[in-house]
Design a protein around this motif. Structure first.
Motif, PDB file in Angstrom:
ATOM      1  N   ASP A  76      31.575  13.019  46.017  1.00 61.75           N
ATOM      2  CA  ASP A  76      30.976  12.894  44.702  1.00 61.75           C
ATOM      3  C   ASP A  76      31.792  13.726  43.722  1.00 61.75           C
ATOM      4  O   ASP A  76      32.309  14.784  44.059  1.00 61.75           O
ATOM      5  N   MET A  77      31.911  13.213  42.495  1.00 59.83           N
ATOM      6  CA  MET A  77      32.581  13.984  41.455  1.00 59.83           C
ATOM      7  C   MET A  77      31.744  13.907  40.198  1.00 59.83           C
ATOM      8  O   MET A  77      30.939  12.986  40.031  1.00 59.83           O
ATOM      9  N   SER A  78      31.960  14.853  39.325  1.00 60.36           N
ATOM     10  CA  SER A  78      31.197  14.876  38.081  1.00 60.36           C
ATOM     11  C   SER A  78      31.629  13.708  37.197  1.00 60.36           C
ATOM     12  O   SER A  78      32.707  13.139  37.368  1.00 60.36           O
ATOM     13  N   VAL A  79      30.794  13.380  36.214  1.00 54.46           N
ATOM     14  CA  VAL A  79      31.119  12.297  35.300  1.00 54.46           C
ATOM     15  C   VAL A  79      32.389  12.621  34.518  1.00 54.46           C
ATOM     16  O   VAL A  79      33.212  11.734  34.260  1.00 54.46           O
ATOM     17  N   VAL A  80      32.577  13.880  34.158  1.00 52.22           N
ATOM     18  CA  VAL A  80      33.780  14.278  33.423  1.00 52.22           C
ATOM     19  C   VAL A  80      35.020  14.037  34.283  1.00 52.22           C
ATOM     20  O   VAL A  80      35.994  13.421  33.838  1.00 52.22           O
ATOM     21  N   THR A  81      34.987  14.512  35.503  1.00 47.66           N
ATOM     22  CA  THR A  81      36.119  14.325  36.410  1.00 47.66           C
ATOM     23  C   THR A  81      36.381  12.840  36.637  1.00 47.66           C
ATOM     24  O   THR A  81      37.531  12.392  36.587  1.00 47.66           O
ATOM     25  N   ALA A  82      35.329  12.066  36.857  1.00 51.14           N
ATOM     26  CA  ALA A  82      35.489  10.632  37.102  1.00 51.14           C
ATOM     27  C   ALA A  82      36.090   9.927  35.886  1.00 51.14           C
ATOM     28  O   ALA A  82      36.978   9.078  36.026  1.00 51.14           O
ATOM     29  N   LEU A  83      35.623  10.277  34.688  1.00 52.38           N
ATOM     30  CA  LEU A  83      36.159   9.644  33.476  1.00 52.38           C
ATOM     31  C   LEU A  83      37.626  10.017  33.253  1.00 52.38           C
ATOM     32  O   LEU A  83      38.455   9.150  32.940  1.00 52.38           O
ATOM     33  N   VAL A  84      37.947  11.290  33.410  1.00 49.24           N
ATOM     34  CA  VAL A  84      39.330  11.727  33.193  1.00 49.24           C
ATOM     35  C   VAL A  84      40.254  11.078  34.215  1.00 49.24           C
ATOM     36  O   VAL A  84      41.315  10.548  33.865  1.00 49.24           O
ATOM     37  N   ARG A  85      39.857  11.079  35.469  1.00 53.15           N
ATOM     38  CA  ARG A  85      40.722  10.496  36.492  1.00 53.15           C
ATOM     39  C   ARG A  85      40.814   8.982  36.329  1.00 53.15           C
ATOM     40  O   ARG A  85      41.881   8.395  36.565  1.00 53.15           O
ATOM     41  N   SER A  86      39.739   8.336  35.890  1.00 49.85           N
ATOM     42  CA  SER A  86      39.783   6.896  35.616  1.00 49.85           C
ATOM     43  C   SER A  86      40.727   6.598  34.461  1.00 49.85           C
ATOM     44  O   SER A  86      41.481   5.615  34.495  1.00 49.85           O
ATOM     45  N   ALA A  87      40.682   7.441  33.434  1.00 49.37           N
ATOM     46  CA  ALA A  87      41.578   7.257  32.289  1.00 49.37           C
ATOM     47  C   ALA A  87      43.032   7.373  32.747  1.00 49.37           C
ATOM     48  O   ALA A  87      43.882   6.569  32.340  1.00 49.37           O
TER      49      ALA A  87
END
Length: 169
Positions: free
Chosen positions: A8-19
């Protein structure tokens, strides 16, 4: 690249890594077409109003660039024969930017290949998960008033089918 265990990762981490993931894909396709990612964005935006073109002020707002940066981007694209500038018929001080036939062809190829490559990114998700991801990201984009630089109004996006002429790696 080393795969890390699923966690699991935080929403911030997921958004940044997705970007980063989408940016890397976009950059890869741009390089294949001898474009910068900003030139690819410019071409995709210009596809949106081929007959009307875009004013420089509109492009500054949509692309989020400083006026001088946009001028350089348009100048480089002009030298490559991808865009043309014309005086604005309603304001003689302003110019509008349009795709040339060569730019239109390259924009289509770039767009189609980018769609095909980005569409591969979530294939490990089920159809239901992909729909949920699209719904949540759509809310995020609309809620933050992200300008349209890439959209579902292109014919291959409306059909839900693979885009023609999308070159594969």
């Amino acid at each position: 690249m080393v795969r890390e265990p699923e966690a699991d990762m935080s929403v911030v981490t997921a958004l940044v890594r997705s970007a980063f993931l989408v940016d890397a894909t976009y950059e890869h396709v741009a390089r294949k077409h001898q474009l910068t990612s900003q030139q690819g964005q410019l071409l995709c935006v210009l596809m949106g109003k081929p007959e009307e073109g875009f004013g420089m002020g509109e492009l500054v707002r949509i692309l989020g660039l400083a006026k001088s940066s946009l001028t350089g981007l348009v100048d480089r694209s002009l030298r490559r024969g991808l865009v043309r500038r014309e005086a604005d018929s309603t304001d003689g001080r302003a110019v509008r930017v349009y795709l040339t036939p060569e730019g239109d062809k390259l924009a289509e190829e770039f767009y189609n290949e980018t769609v095909a490559q980005v569409a591969e990114l979530p294939t490990m998700l089920s159809e239901q998960e992909q729909a949920q991801l699209a719904e949540l990201l759509g809310r995020l984009v609309f809620g933050n008033q992200v300008p349209v630089v890439f959209g579902d109004d292109h014919p291959c996006m409306k059909s839900g089918e693979d885009c023609p002429d999308a070159a594969q790696d």
